[in-house]
Design a protein around this motif. Structure first.
Motif, mmCIF file in Angstrom:
data_model
loop_
_atom_site.group_PDB
_atom_site.id
_atom_site.type_symbol
_atom_site.label_atom_id
_atom_site.label_comp_id
_atom_site.label_asym_id
_atom_site.label_seq_id
_atom_site.Cartn_x
_atom_site.Cartn_y
_atom_site.Cartn_z
ATOM 1 N N UNK A 142 -7.534 -6.337 -11.622
ATOM 2 C CA UNK A 142 -7.749 -5.078 -12.609
ATOM 3 C C UNK A 142 -6.543 -4.008 -12.146
ATOM 4 N N UNK A 143 -6.932 -3.531 -11.029
ATOM 5 C CA UNK A 143 -5.954 -2.552 -10.325
ATOM 6 C C UNK A 143 -4.360 -3.040 -10.363
ATOM 7 N N UNK A 144 -4.213 -4.203 -10.176
ATOM 8 C CA UNK A 144 -2.628 -4.813 -9.815
ATOM 9 C C UNK A 144 -2.139 -4.575 -11.289
ATOM 10 N N UNK A 145 -2.896 -5.043 -12.525
ATOM 11 C CA UNK A 145 -2.493 -5.065 -13.898
ATOM 12 C C UNK A 145 -2.040 -3.858 -14.361
ATOM 13 N N UNK A 146 -2.861 -2.743 -13.768
ATOM 14 C CA UNK A 146 -2.649 -1.325 -14.235
ATOM 15 C C UNK A 146 -1.419 -0.646 -13.570
ATOM 16 N N UNK A 147 -1.303 -0.864 -12.093
ATOM 17 C CA UNK A 147 -0.315 -0.614 -11.570
ATOM 18 C C UNK A 147 1.223 -1.232 -11.899
ATOM 19 N N UNK A 188 1.193 -0.395 -4.293
ATOM 20 C CA UNK A 188 2.286 -0.930 -5.206
ATOM 21 C C UNK A 188 3.335 0.215 -5.348
ATOM 22 N N UNK A 189 4.494 -0.194 -4.580
ATOM 23 C CA UNK A 189 5.537 0.813 -4.517
ATOM 24 C C UNK A 189 6.206 1.274 -6.060
ATOM 25 N N UNK A 190 6.196 2.573 -6.187
ATOM 26 C CA UNK A 190 6.864 3.185 -7.505
ATOM 27 C C UNK A 190 5.640 3.327 -8.397
ATOM 28 N N UNK A 191 4.347 3.181 -8.071
ATOM 29 C CA UNK A 191 3.274 3.542 -8.870
ATOM 30 C C UNK A 191 2.843 5.089 -8.676
ATOM 31 N N UNK A 192 2.894 5.840 -9.899
ATOM 32 C CA UNK A 192 2.599 7.363 -9.672
ATOM 33 C C UNK A 192 1.554 7.676 -10.499
ATOM 34 N N UNK A 193 0.315 8.268 -9.709
ATOM 35 C CA UNK A 193 -0.727 8.599 -10.456
ATOM 36 C C UNK A 193 -0.986 9.852 -9.880
ATOM 37 N N UNK A 194 -1.603 10.969 -10.679
ATOM 38 C CA UNK A 194 -2.344 12.226 -10.677
ATOM 39 C C UNK A 194 -3.637 12.170 -11.030
ATOM 40 N N UNK A 195 -4.377 13.016 -10.588
ATOM 41 C CA UNK A 195 -6.065 13.049 -10.924
ATOM 42 C C UNK A 195 -6.351 14.206 -11.152
ATOM 43 N N UNK A 196 -7.105 14.537 -12.302
ATOM 44 C CA UNK A 196 -7.920 15.921 -12.717
ATOM 45 C C UNK A 196 -9.079 15.446 -12.508
ATOM 46 N N UNK A 197 -10.089 16.244 -11.537
ATOM 47 C CA UNK A 197 -11.266 16.072 -11.586
ATOM 48 C C UNK A 197 -12.195 17.214 -12.245
ATOM 49 N N UNK A 198 -12.964 16.687 -13.212
ATOM 50 C CA UNK A 198 -13.553 17.942 -14.022
ATOM 51 C C UNK A 198 -15.075 17.734 -13.773
#
Length: 377
Positions: free
Chosen positions: A125-130, A170-180
């Motif tokens: 699942x993780x791989x498919x997202x990235x 996974x090189x090139x994956x760019x993710x930012x997180x907002x914790x509410x």
């Protein structure tokens, strides 16, 4: 000629509401008042994403009903309208309280369909997202709404670790997180593993309680959009705002109160909402926190809430006997559920000295027992 007794009464095909959806929980207001500085801070943190870079991480904190979710939803809506190079996905952690379910919602947000309900590992699942993010050269912004629920289930560190270190897998994956988070007692950074603390380093955006004039301003706009003209007078709106302020300034209480008061007026076939309609509605609207907290409980957690409602004020060991009879669960799981109900504010679990038994936790319900049992049915 005698006055018509039905004059001033609603007809069968009439309503006090112009647009009842305005008072629903998922309504996104066109205008968003008294949160300009918070919106600017969030925009500052997410601006790098529009340029194709990893955004700054954010913790959005504040009491319930102070506009945190609305701010993020409006910002995500603006992002989607501005660019296709940013994927913005909000995950409700009260409903999705595990790392796997969070990534399932991310998959759904990115691919526009749900992943298989079984037979797919987290790694896949993780791989498919990235893979998809890198393939489409997109930046992913994830809002973990009510992130405190991930902490209650001990899933927060693993979830954030996978998101924040995705580029290492996974090189090139760019993710930012907002914790509410609406749990002001939760120190998000302190509760995370060291391996996550070192890469999270978030900006903090605080959402304070609305004061009464701000509540009048915001609810007044809802009244204008949701009710026909003249249905809610200024004194009635002031009373709604006063009750909202007494409920820790939670706008959700005021919005729900307006809807219920309107329904009460319609039940009387009246064309306007009275203060009596508001007072009657408040008996239910004031439990909006409780209803929301109970909706997110598992069967065993709800079972313990019901047992405590019937044994409020008793020692943890005595309550466990009644709980164990119903569920057959062990004391370790029982203790974990107590901690969760305590952090949710449903109960108070305080240590006291018991003669002959040392220290023991006394479990006290924070609401009327009937209110809890009625909402668990």
């Amino acid at each position: 000629m005698a006055d018509d007794p039905e004059e001033g009464m609603l007809g069968w095909d009439e309503s006090v509401f112009r647009n009842e959806h305005v008072f629903e929980i998922d309504y996104l207001p066109e205008t968003f008042h008294h949160r300009d500085s918070q919106m600017e801070s969030l925009k500052y943190s997410l601006r790098p994403a529009v340029r194709g870079s990893r955004p700054l991480n954010v913790i959005a904190r504040g009491p319930p009903g102070t506009g945190k979710t609305t701010a993020v939803q409006k910002l995500f809506s603006e992002l989607r309208a501005q660019t296709r190079d940013v994927q913005a996905v909000r995950v409700n952690c009260q409903v999705n309280g595990t790392r796997y379910s969070v990534f399932s919602r991310l998959f759904e947000g990115i691919f526009d369909y749900e992943p298989p309900s079984s037979g797919i590992s987290f790694k896949r699942l993780f791989e498919q997202v990235t893979d998809r993010l890198v393939e489409q050269e997109q930046v992913l912004v994830v809002a973990l709404d009510d992130v405190n629920y991930l902490f209650y289930e001990n899933e927060a560190s693993d979830t954030l670790y996978s998101l924040l270190r995705a580029h290492e897998e996974h090189a090139g994956a760019k993710i930012g997180v907002i914790c509410i988070s609406s749990d002001l007692d939760l120190d998000v950074i302190e509760e995370l593993d060291g391996r996550v603390q070192s890469v999270f380093r978030p900006e903090e955006v605080y959402f304070p309680k609305y004061d009464e004039p701000e509540i009048v301003d915001i609810l007044g706009e809802r009244v204008d959009r949701g009710f026909h003209e003249g249905v809610v007078s200024a004194p009635v709106l002031d009373r709604v705002a006063e009750l909202t302020a007494e409920s820790n300034g939670d706008l959700r209480v005021g919005i729900d109160l307006l809807r219920r008061a309107g329904l009460n007026a319609e039940m009387r076939a009246a064309k306007s909402v009275s203060k009596e309609d508001v007072e009657k509605a408040y008996d239910k609207a004031k439990y909006i926190h409780l209803s929301r907290a109970l909706r997110g409980l598992s069967d065993s957690e709800a079972a313990l809430a019901a047992v405590i409602a019937e044994h409020s004020g008793e020692q943890a060991g005595d309550v466990y006997e009644a709980f164990h009879e119903q569920t057959d669960l062990g004391y370790t799981r029982y203790s974990e559920i107590i901690n969760k109900l305590d952090r949710l504010g449903i109960i108070d679990a305080t240590y006291t000295e018991v003669e002959g038994r040392g220290r023991s936790r006394e479990l006290t319900l924070n609401y009327e027992p009937d209110a809890v049992l009625e909402r668990l049915e």
